[in-house]
Design a protein around this motif. Sequence first.
Motif: not given
Length: 323
Positions: A121-135, A252-258
């Motif tokens: 779960x942490x690894x997938x969160x980290x990947x999604x967070x990386x993709x969401x943080x790209x320019x 109502x969902x979490x607003x970020x994967x972070x």
Amino acid sequence: MGTLTEGNTFKDRYKIIEVLQDQGDLAIYKAKDIASHNSLVYIREIDFETKGYKSFTEESVGQLVEMLSTVSHPALPKFLEYSRGISSGYIVEEYITGQTLSECLEAHAGLYTFDEAYGWMIELCDLIQYLHSLEKQIILRGITPNVIKITPSGALKVISLDKARYFSTGKETPDTVFVWNPGYTSPEQYGTQKSDVRADVYGFGAVFYYLFTKQNLGSFHFNFPPVSQFNPSFTKEQDDIFAKCLDKDVFSRYQSIFAVKNEIIKNGPMSKSKEPEVTSFFGDEAEEFEKPETKEKIKGFMDGIREWFRMLTKKMMEWMGET
């Protein structure tokens, strides 16, 4: 549709070992890279002439190749090259050995617990967070248990970005390409809204809801029972994480994967104290430590230690000055 067969050599470099998929506009091959010590690769052959609402276009493939060639993350296979044929495109990537999450669940004795899947779960969160943080922000959208592999070392890899797209902050228009994965496709992608980072929060929740329950997600029609209804190992707090990830209302969902990752950490194995409780260690004598007179004695003792250390430090400084 596929034009390559077992034993063929593509571009005088990649020898086809196995046809893994040949359906519609997509064929996937496992091959050896002769020019690189026979390392294994995936080759995906995409047909541009197949028509249909799920089909690739030259434009969508061009965007996919741009994504693959610019992203770099431990949870993604390495992109090697892209070749354009007469009516097809060929994407070559690093081959990932291991089992999909679906295969892991089939082989596992019973359902996974929260703690057993914590690292994934942490690894997938980290990947999604990386993709969401790209320019140029990337939204995965099409994430399912079958596009996630677990390597023999236990690492998580997302082996396909085929349904991903760049997110635009411009006019709110529905997604132009619909992603049809019943249960895994967030409600807002059903032709009424433009998917954003919260679609991946939903996708994350759906993937692990399946891993923890082994249920047909499409049958719930976005009304998911608590995980604990199928998996008694779950606590209420852990239930709440997935209820919020899978909420039909994007607000109502979490607003970020972070935010999701923070809740997982708070409820994961590392949050549980490894030190024994004072009461269990000392038994009935633990009450003695709660008495005011005992606390005062301990305070006096600690003050004495601090004063002794202060005097020792002072003497050492004086001695060093004299020498």
